[in-house]
Enzyme design. Structure first.
Site, PDB file in Angstrom:
ATOM      1  N   GLY A  81       0.823  -1.276  -0.071  1.00 54.70           N
ATOM      2  CA  GLY A  81      -0.071  -0.103   0.019  1.00 54.70           C
ATOM      3  C   GLY A  81       0.836   1.395  -0.125  1.00 54.70           C
ATOM      4  O   GLY A  81       2.042   1.223   0.502  1.00 54.70           O
TER       5      GLY A  81
ATOM      6  N   GLN B 198       2.932  10.071   1.047  1.00 55.67           N
ATOM      7  CA  GLN B 198       4.378   9.429   0.795  1.00 55.67           C
ATOM      8  C   GLN B 198       4.877   9.623  -0.296  1.00 55.67           C
ATOM      9  O   GLN B 198       6.263   9.222  -0.406  1.00 55.67           O
ATOM     10  CB  GLN B 198       4.014   7.846   0.948  1.00 55.67           C
ATOM     11  CG  GLN B 198       3.436   7.342   2.429  1.00 55.67           C
ATOM     12  CD  GLN B 198       3.567   6.005   2.461  1.00 55.67           C
ATOM     13  OE1 GLN B 198       2.579   5.242   2.002  1.00 55.67           O
ATOM     14  NE2 GLN B 198       4.386   5.364   3.053  1.00 55.67           N
TER      15      GLN B 198
ATOM     16  N   CYS C 297       6.298   0.307   6.976  1.00 53.96           N
ATOM     17  CA  CYS C 297       5.896   1.495   6.282  1.00 53.96           C
ATOM     18  C   CYS C 297       7.019   1.960   5.325  1.00 53.96           C
ATOM     19  O   CYS C 297       8.273   1.999   5.875  1.00 53.96           O
ATOM     20  CB  CYS C 297       5.649   2.694   7.131  1.00 53.96           C
ATOM     21  SG  CYS C 297       4.996   3.983   6.193  1.00 53.96           S
ATOM     22  N   LEU C 298       6.646   2.007   4.100  1.00 55.53           N
ATOM     23  CA  LEU C 298       7.786   2.527   2.987  1.00 55.53           C
ATOM     24  C   LEU C 298       8.490   3.867   3.634  1.00 55.53           C
ATOM     25  O   LEU C 298       9.939   4.241   3.153  1.00 55.53           O
ATOM     26  CB  LEU C 298       7.117   2.532   1.697  1.00 55.53           C
ATOM     27  CG  LEU C 298       6.405   1.337   1.055  1.00 55.53           C
ATOM     28  CD1 LEU C 298       5.866   1.574  -0.315  1.00 55.53           C
ATOM     29  CD2 LEU C 298       7.584   0.067   0.786  1.00 55.53           C
TER      30      LEU C 298
ATOM     31  N   HIS D 199      -3.956   1.423   7.927  1.00 58.92           N
ATOM     32  CA  HIS D 199      -2.728   2.025   7.861  1.00 58.92           C
ATOM     33  C   HIS D 199      -2.575   3.163   6.916  1.00 58.92           C
ATOM     34  O   HIS D 199      -2.197   4.126   7.245  1.00 58.92           O
ATOM     35  CB  HIS D 199      -1.595   0.800   7.665  1.00 58.92           C
ATOM     36  CG  HIS D 199      -0.305   1.290   7.583  1.00 58.92           C
ATOM     37  ND1 HIS D 199       0.780   1.108   8.513  1.00 58.92           N
ATOM     38  CD2 HIS D 199       0.327   1.967   6.405  1.00 58.92           C
ATOM     39  CE1 HIS D 199       1.959   1.381   8.031  1.00 58.92           C
ATOM     40  NE2 HIS D 199       1.774   2.174   7.084  1.00 58.92           N
ATOM     41  N   GLU D 200      -2.919   2.929   5.873  1.00 59.27           N
ATOM     42  CA  GLU D 200      -2.986   3.914   4.739  1.00 59.27           C
ATOM     43  C   GLU D 200      -4.003   5.020   4.871  1.00 59.27           C
ATOM     44  O   GLU D 200      -3.580   6.099   4.640  1.00 59.27           O
ATOM     45  CB  GLU D 200      -3.254   3.170   3.118  1.00 59.27           C
ATOM     46  CG  GLU D 200      -2.370   2.200   2.831  1.00 59.27           C
ATOM     47  CD  GLU D 200      -0.766   2.474   2.779  1.00 59.27           C
ATOM     48  OE1 GLU D 200      -0.503   3.801   2.582  1.00 59.27           O
ATOM     49  OE2 GLU D 200      -0.244   1.747   3.085  1.00 59.27           O
TER      50      GLU D 200
ATOM     51  N   HIS E 123      -2.417   7.396   6.897  1.00 54.36           N
ATOM     52  CA  HIS E 123      -1.377   8.346   6.262  1.00 54.36           C
ATOM     53  C   HIS E 123      -2.247   9.708   5.753  1.00 54.36           C
ATOM     54  O   HIS E 123      -1.573  10.842   5.660  1.00 54.36           O
ATOM     55  CB  HIS E 123      -0.932   7.579   4.884  1.00 54.36           C
ATOM     56  CG  HIS E 123       0.379   6.945   5.266  1.00 54.36           C
ATOM     57  ND1 HIS E 123       1.503   7.454   5.832  1.00 54.36           N
ATOM     58  CD2 HIS E 123       0.775   5.672   5.174  1.00 54.36           C
ATOM     59  CE1 HIS E 123       2.412   6.441   6.200  1.00 54.36           C
ATOM     60  NE2 HIS E 123       1.888   5.338   5.486  1.00 54.36           N
TER      61      HIS E 123
HETATM   62 NI    NI Z   1       3.002   3.487   5.527  1.00 56.49          NI
END
Ligand code: NI
Length: 184
Positions: free
Chosen positions: A45, A50, A99-100, A141-142, A145
């Protein structure tokens, strides 16, 4: 086009995303780029903040996890535009998240097992859906963000202390990772 991923410490990650008024060609290109950026970084995701855009937009593909976990068969690949979380319920449970934007850090986060969410798809259609398990988890989670929240904020104090230096290192750009990042 693969875009650089904004790293922990970037102010855009703590902002609430703006509503997308019209799903025009620019937004569709952005969505395509987000898919490409997510797959390039082996993510499941990614949310617009991000990649440096403060918008209410994220994409997820949990179908990728069907291979890893044989008991998981109902993966989804979906774009979420202007998502609004309507309800979260059911027994909270802990699951290890990553997380990226925060490479090499993982931690257990407790979240409700079921959600009801309203959003628009790529064609602008307004949908209301219920998700559970892994799908709900990745969406939560997304969704965080686009609300300017990171999973590290939920970690227990002892864990937070333990990763403090690592987080500072990410802020400083001292990270070894095989995708391009943009640091503060
Ligand atoms: Ni993340």
């Amino acid at each position: 086009m693969i875009l650089p991923i904004y790293a922990y410490g970037q102010p855009v990650l703590s902002k609430t995303g703006k509503v997308i008024e019209s799903i025009d060609d620019d937004i569709k290109t952005l969505i395509d780029n987000m898919w490409e950026t997510m797959y390039n970084a082996s993510g499941i995701g990614i949310a617009a903040p991000q990649i440096g855009k403060s918008l209410r937009l994220f994409v997820i593909d949990t179908k990728q996890m069907e291979g890893e976990d044989k008991s998981f068969k109902d993966g989804i690949k979906q774009v979420f535009i202007n998502a609004v979380m309507l309800e979260e319920w059911d027994e909270p449970y802990e699951y290890e998240e990553g997380c990226l934007s925060i490479p090499h850090i993982r931690g257990n986060v407790s979240r409700n097992a079921q959600i009801k969410i309203q959003y628009q798809d790529r064609d602008g259609a307004l949908l209301t859906e219920v998700y559970s398990g892994l799908n709900a988890r990745v969406i939560q989670h997304e969704y965080d963000h686009i609300e300017g929240k990171l999973f590290t904020e939920y970690l227990k104090p002892i864990k937070k202390r333990r990763i403090k230096r690592k987080l500072q290192a990410i802020k400083n750009g001292e990270v070894s990772i095989n995708y391009r990042m943009r640091y503060v």
